[in-house]
Design a protein around this motif. Sequence first.
Motif, PDB file in Angstrom:
ATOM      1  N   SER A  92      -2.226  -1.104  -8.892  1.00 29.98           N
ATOM      2  CA  SER A  92      -2.020  -1.965  -7.731  1.00 29.98           C
ATOM      3  C   SER A  92      -2.497  -1.295  -6.444  1.00 29.98           C
ATOM      4  O   SER A  92      -3.153  -1.923  -5.612  1.00 29.98           O
ATOM      5  CB  SER A  92      -0.534  -2.329  -7.619  1.00 29.98           C
ATOM      6  N   LEU A  93      -2.179  -0.031  -6.283  1.00 29.57           N
ATOM      7  CA  LEU A  93      -2.609   0.673  -5.078  1.00 29.57           C
ATOM      8  C   LEU A  93      -4.134   0.791  -5.024  1.00 29.57           C
ATOM      9  O   LEU A  93      -4.738   0.648  -3.955  1.00 29.57           O
ATOM     10  CB  LEU A  93      -1.968   2.064  -5.033  1.00 29.57           C
TER      11      LEU A  93
ATOM     12  N   THR B  20       0.815  -1.231   0.000  1.00 25.24           N
ATOM     13  CA  THR B  20       0.000   0.000   0.000  1.00 25.24           C
ATOM     14  C   THR B  20       0.840   1.269   0.000  1.00 25.24           C
ATOM     15  O   THR B  20       0.312   2.352   0.294  1.00 25.24           O
ATOM     16  CB  THR B  20      -0.914   0.009   1.240  1.00 25.24           C
ATOM     17  N   ASP B  21       2.110   1.187  -0.303  1.00 28.31           N
ATOM     18  CA  ASP B  21       2.952   2.385  -0.281  1.00 28.31           C
ATOM     19  C   ASP B  21       3.433   2.704  -1.690  1.00 28.31           C
ATOM     20  O   ASP B  21       3.952   1.831  -2.402  1.00 28.31           O
ATOM     21  CB  ASP B  21       4.154   2.178   0.647  1.00 28.31           C
ATOM     22  N   ARG B  22       3.291   3.994  -2.100  1.00 25.15           N
ATOM     23  CA  ARG B  22       3.663   4.385  -3.457  1.00 25.15           C
ATOM     24  C   ARG B  22       5.162   4.670  -3.590  1.00 25.15           C
ATOM     25  O   ARG B  22       5.688   4.696  -4.706  1.00 25.15           O
ATOM     26  CB  ARG B  22       2.881   5.630  -3.864  1.00 25.15           C
TER      27      ARG B  22
ATOM     28  N   VAL C 162      -6.151   1.617  -1.656  1.00 19.81           N
ATOM     29  CA  VAL C 162      -5.494   2.882  -1.336  1.00 19.81           C
ATOM     30  C   VAL C 162      -6.150   3.993  -2.161  1.00 19.81           C
ATOM     31  O   VAL C 162      -6.337   3.849  -3.382  1.00 19.81           O
ATOM     32  CB  VAL C 162      -3.988   2.825  -1.636  1.00 19.81           C
TER      33      VAL C 162
ATOM     34  N   ASN D 199      -5.565  -2.496  -3.894  1.00 18.08           N
ATOM     35  CA  ASN D 199      -5.388  -2.742  -2.460  1.00 18.08           C
ATOM     36  C   ASN D 199      -6.142  -1.748  -1.583  1.00 18.08           C
ATOM     37  O   ASN D 199      -5.904  -1.696  -0.368  1.00 18.08           O
ATOM     38  CB  ASN D 199      -3.894  -2.693  -2.111  1.00 18.08           C
TER      39      ASN D 199
END
Length: 925
Positions: A477-478, A446-448, A483, A481
Amino acid sequence: MAAKPPTTSIASIKRKNFLGQPAPSGYVAGVGRGATGFTTRSDIGPAREANDVPDDRHPAPSKRKKDDDEEDNEDLNDANYDEFAGYGGSLFSKDPYDKDDEEADAVYEAIDDRMDEKRREYRERRYKEEIEKYRQERPKIQQQFSDLKRGLSEVSEDDWNSIPEVGDARNRKQRLGKLREKFTPLPDSVLTRNLGGESTTAIDPKSGLASAFPGMLTPTGDLDLRKIGQARNTLMDIKLTQVSDSVSGQTVVDPKGYLTDLQSMIPTYGGDINDIKKARLLLKSVRETNPNHPPAWIASARLEEVTGKLQAARNLILSGCDICPNSEDLWLEAVRLGPDTAKKVISRAVNHLPNSVKLWIKAAELELDLKAKKRVYRKALEHIPNSVRLWKSAVELEEPEDARILLSRAVECCPTSVELWLALARLETYENARKVLNKARENIPTDRQIWITASKLEEAQGNTAMVEKIIERSINSLATNGVEIHRDHWLKEAVDAEKSGAVLTCQAIVKSIIGYGVEDEDRKHSWLEDAESFTTQAAYECARAVYSHALEAFPAKKSIWLRAAHFERQHGTRDSLENLLQKAVAHCPQAETLWLMGAKSKWLAGDVPAARSILSLAFQANPNSEEIWLAAVKLESENLEYERARKLLAKARSSAPTPRVLMKSAKLEWQLGDLNEALGQLQSAIEQFPDYPKFYMMQGQIYSLQNSVNQARDSYNTGTKKCSHSVPLWLLLSRLDDSQGQMTRARSVLEKARQKNQQNAQLWLEAIRLEWKAGLKEIASAMLAKALQECPNSGLLWSETVFMADRPQRKMRSVDALKKCEHDPQVLLAVSKLFWTERKTLKCREWFNRTVKVDPDFGDAWACFYKFELLHGTPVEQEDVKKRCIQAEPRHGDLWPAVAKKPENWRAKIEDILLMVADALPVPI
């Protein structure tokens, strides 16, 4: 017995019978003069005569005993004086007190009691607060010594017994005993009697003085005064020797050290001692009530520290550490208060709290040796392996190779720390870094930052095709998930990527996120705002990416192509500008400005054939375009191809005979020196367009050059009749008459011009300067006041008021001008010149910069600014002003157009015009 005659004293004046008494029954005021009383219906009821006054309207007169022997005398004592009734007592003292009065008094008393009950609580509370405040400011004696009284409980019995008796002052024996113990010095008469003369050095031993100085007797038995003086001097020498060094005149007493010691004895806290005592008692009560409360111990220690009792503070905080060993704040405070024993304290602290990160970091800070610091951090990581802060601090102390090993262990212990994963990826090789980032994405999906770092890694390795794919995958992807994709956050990441040198990454981010969350109808406006925002942040690659994406979405929008072209001209290279313009004219062939920008770029680069080819293509796309015709003429004339320019103008006159084309044709002949041809073309142009004022202005100026004043005046007069609203025509006619010494005619011309063009500041200013130049300053001032009434918001007139005023009044006039026209360039220029006259160079430069920033097209401001820098600036500052002026390309002003449009300066560049205008400007005084 005969009655006593009345006395003449003031106290015995007889009181008048009717004063202060009720009226008799049936009395009507003024009835003797024919007046009649009146009553209301509520008083007498119906069917009653006005003169029939009932007896019950007036109370019965009070009975008074009259005695011939005793008369009532008026009491004139001050105690009997009343403010309303005088010395006769109260105003209503003689009226009867009936039931109505009693009932009214009862009602008022009940109301007063009720109001008093409402205010009693507030009054009592306020009184109590005032008393407490007063006692805090001025405490009683018993309150000041309350702590001493409380301390008497610790006095032992022996101490009580050792207290001496005070004694009773009423006991006569004790008082006499104390008087006998007092020493009374001998009077001078005794000393005089014992001295035999001025040279006597001995005192009679029988006088009683000898007993005070034993061993000071002479052989004859007298007291030797010389020995007394010598003994005193000897004693003083001994004391001085004790504080003196062997070197003569040098003292071993350090005056600075002595003063420092005195200063250390002064308490640093300047508050009230009673407040300190109260705070100390309160904190002691808190500690005794709840000894396991760490803030109480910390507050107590800090109170003692503030009051200068550092040792007491240390003792208190150590006691608190013993009672509350699980409080890391207490241990940290103990370390701070005791720097000498800090290591011992921190050792005890980590033994009690081995899982406290703050204590381990403090322990590492106390170590001075690098190896000892590393040892402490490794010991801490054994107890707290999941602390990201400890891992980061430990890694910062290591070399790159050891740091990589530590980070590989750190990401195992702290798999959710993005910073540790990214730090490890930076230290690894390309292949290992890709593996590390893949593991990081698996652990933290969850982190860009991980995706952006992977994109930068691929860009650094030259895999440009992977950059855009990684950014697109990251957003998908985020979002998968859960985000939330924040557009502003991603755009900020693009700016950071550009500043770090990852241009492709920033462009990929902008391309992928620019349309996210934007409505279709708002795309153009929103994207242009984003481009402006990036430009202000100096993120030029991001702005270029925004323009590129906008042009792909709107290829036929002329405004976007123009904005992008201006951006490239200011922040790009010549090649990037020309490539953009080629694409622009391909999509918007009808945009004349884009064609002209491309031709100008080629011409400035020295490629004249390329500029001609661009203009020929522009002719094909825009036949009979005035702008393109004139641009081609300017290109040929600037490159000394005058015949080609004349042919182009001839074609233009035949195909597109606009007033501007005709004017440029006549102007070219004028600049080339063929005045007769220019006059002929102007005459034919006037026949075609009689309402175009520039034809008459040029014709009059050419006649003036030929010294044909009458013809010039006729040309201007004809122009003012045809174009009465052309202010420059009126100004030229007035200046022509003024140059011929005909001031009256010039004044009448300006007055007529103001009638035709009301509320015009230029015409008013010309008339004011005409009177001022003639020496009629009072008329000029009056005319200026009238002009400001007609044009109250004209910066041109307000700037003139500054230097028309006397020197002491200029500052006040400038303030008034700024209030009226705060952002007017004329007013700002006048204020800049005012600071120049006062030799305030810094302020002057600041105001000049403000002026050219408000209006970059104001040529006079640039010239004045450059002249100021020539006199007071450095070569760097002079070059900076010149460069900014060339970039701004000013064209307007008072003196700038007159210099730029002279025939001999028609090929002069902006740099040359700047120098000429600066030379022509006078230094303000």
